[in-house]
Write an enzyme that holds these catalytic residues in place. Structure first.
Site, PDB file in Angstrom:
ATOM      1  N   LYS A  22       0.833  -1.209   0.000  1.00  0.00           N
ATOM      2  CA  LYS A  22       0.000   0.000   0.000  1.00  0.00           C
ATOM      3  C   LYS A  22       0.863   1.253   0.000  1.00  0.00           C
ATOM      4  CE  LYS A  22      -1.317   2.060   3.698  1.00  0.00           C
ATOM      5  NZ  LYS A  22      -1.926   2.542   4.950  1.00  0.00           N
ATOM      6  N   ASN A  23       1.939   1.233   0.790  1.00  0.00           N
ATOM      7  CA  ASN A  23       2.784   2.418   0.895  1.00  0.00           C
ATOM      8  C   ASN A  23       3.538   2.708  -0.396  1.00  0.00           C
ATOM      9  OD1 ASN A  23       2.010   2.888   3.541  1.00  0.00           O
ATOM     10  ND2 ASN A  23       3.633   1.621   4.379  1.00  0.00           N
ATOM     11  N   ARG A  93      -5.128   9.591   4.757  1.00  0.00           N
ATOM     12  CA  ARG A  93      -3.912  10.338   5.080  1.00  0.00           C
ATOM     13  C   ARG A  93      -3.032  10.530   3.836  1.00  0.00           C
ATOM     14  NH1 ARG A  93      -0.550  13.738   7.999  1.00  0.00           N
ATOM     15  NH2 ARG A  93       1.569  13.139   7.529  1.00  0.00           N
ATOM     16  N   ASP A 117      -5.183   7.628   9.438  1.00  0.00           N
ATOM     17  CA  ASP A 117      -4.643   7.147  10.712  1.00  0.00           C
ATOM     18  C   ASP A 117      -4.024   8.260  11.551  1.00  0.00           C
ATOM     19  OD1 ASP A 117      -2.761   7.382   8.700  1.00  0.00           O
ATOM     20  OD2 ASP A 117      -1.434   5.855   9.534  1.00  0.00           O
TER      21      ASP A 117
END
Length: 200
Positions: A22-23, A93, A117
């Site tokens: 995901k990052n 975010r 988050d």
């Protein structure tokens, strides 16, 4: 969980398919805004955050094909605004990374406070200062931040306040479209930052 007990001694064998990170996926999707050409991303994880980023891109005028699969084709030929949907921004975010690519692509960006988050414990100061050093004019208001670069972005030497992953990625995306060379010191160097550099 109080403890984790591992009983070894058995041979392991087999294959497992590893989903994309995901990052890595979120900054790569944000970087698609930088070009009118179609970008194909493979092994994209099918998770909520990716779905929200896809919706954000569509709110800007992007065409995204392949949602629901691990291969996405993103075309940002007609970016119609520098202001992503505030409600979607409030859910993710990672939406903060759109500031750098929008500023570089359309010359301005207006971003509501990003959610996701622990929003109260994480600031976007590193992002804003990095973009300001590249020539952005930053205005803070009750609805979020507006950034403008009426004369375009210019390469600069900067030292980040913290080795922020998303802050580094935001600076990288803006620097990729800036005139001249940019030096980013105290940069994050995680593998997904390197992957973004490779895409750029």
């Amino acid at each position: 969980m109080a403890s984790l007990v591992v009983r070894g001694g058995r041979r392991l064998a087999g294959r497992i398919a590893v989903d994309g990170n995901k990052n890595a996926a979120l900054p790569l999707l944000a970087a698609c805004v930088l070009t009118p050409e179609t970008v194909e991303l493979r092994n994209v994880p099918q998770i909520r955050d990716v779905a929200v980023m896809i919706a954000l891109l569509r709110s800007l005028g992007a065409v995204v094909d392949g949602e629901g699969t691990s291969t996405l084709r993103v075309t940002c030929a007609d970016i119609t605004t520098g202001a992503p949907d505030p409600q979607l921004v409030g859910r993710l975010r990672g939406s903060v990374m759109l500031m750098g690519s929008l500023l570089a692509r359309v010359g301005w960006a207006s971003l509501a406070p990003p959610g996701g988050d622990f929003p109260a414990r994480r600031t976007i100061t590193t992002h804003l200062r990095a973009l300001a050093q590249l020539g952005a004019q930053v205005t803070e208001g009750p609805q979020g931040h507006r950034l403008e670069a009426p004369r375009g972005l210019t390469g600069a030497s900067m030292y980040l306040l913290e080795a922020s992953v998303t802050g580094t990625e935001t600076a990288l995306m803006a620097a990729a479209a800036a005139t001249g060379v940019t030096e980013i010191r105290h940069a994050a160097c995680e593998p997904h930052v390197v992957e973004l550099c490779q895409l750029l």
